[in-house]
Scaffold this motif. Sequence first.
Motif: not given
Length: 288
Positions: A133-144
Motif C-alpha cells: 500500500n505504500c507506493r508513490k503516485s507513479n507506482g514506485e516504492k514509498n518509504y513510510v
Amino acid sequence: MEKDILFDLTSNLEALGSLSKFANVSQSEIVSFLNSCDRYNIDYRENYYKFIEKFNIKLDNLRLDNLEIKSIHVTTGNDDGEYILNNGLLNLKEVVKRDTPMNRFLIERGIEIDVENKILRYNKKELIISEDNCRKSNGEKNYVHHKLYRDYLINGFHYNNKPLKYGGMVAYRPEFIYSLGDLIRYRDLEKTWENTFNQCYIVEYKCKPCNIEWNSYVKDIMEDDDGIEPSLEKIIKRWLINNSLYVIFNYILGSDGVEIYSFLKPNYNVPSSDIIKIINVTSKRNNS
C-alpha cells in the motif's frame, strides 16, 4: 583506577586523544606511526595490523566496560532543543506514538498513525500501512512502511565533517515527513514542517557500545589467525582502533570526505542523561 573513556571520533584531534587513552599509546607516537604509513597505497586494515604489532597491543587487555561512544544526530525543531534535552532522542516509532512535537504536528493536520495496528488515517480515509500500500503516485516504492517498521532506529554519524550536507535533507525536515507527504499527496507537508520547525540542531550524544546496532561494526569483522570469527567484543575493539586510525590518517592526507555512520539498536532510545550537547546550527545551515 582507570578513568571512564568517552570515545570520540567526531574530529581528528578527538579521535587521536581517544585512541591514545584506549590503546595506551602516546599521541605523538600515533601521529609518527601514521606519518610513516604509505600514502599512495592506502590499506586501512593493513595500517591496523601494523599498529597493533608495532605497539604490542593485546585486544584481550583492552576494556569496554568503562567506555562510551559519541555520535552526532542532525534534526530540526523550534524550541532551542528543549524537548530533546528533557526527553532524550527517541526512535521514529516512539516519536510517532508518544506526545511529541512531530505527533502533535501531524494530528493538527488531521493525520493519525496507529503504529501498533499499522493504520494511517487522513482526510476521512484509512490506509493499511504495508509494503504493497505504500507506493508513490507513479507506482514506485514509498518509504513510510520502511521507515516505521524497518529503519525506525536512531541514525547519526560517528564522523562526518559536513553533516548538514547529508543527502537525506535532514537539516530541513525528517526523511519520514517527506515520504509521508508524498504518500498521502499532502504536497505542502514538508514545506509546512520546514516553516514550523525552522531551527536546525546537531545533537551530540553518547551510548555504551552494546547499544549500537551490530551492523555498524560489521565491516570490521576480520578473522583471527586461526580462521575463527572473533567475538563481538573483539570486533568492537578492532572497530574503535581501525576507525580512529582511519579518521586521523584521512586528516593527515587532507581528505574530509570520510563518513562513519552510527546506527543504534532498533528499540533503543537515548535518555536525556546521555545527551552531551545540543548545538543550534540554523544560521550555518541557512548560509551554507
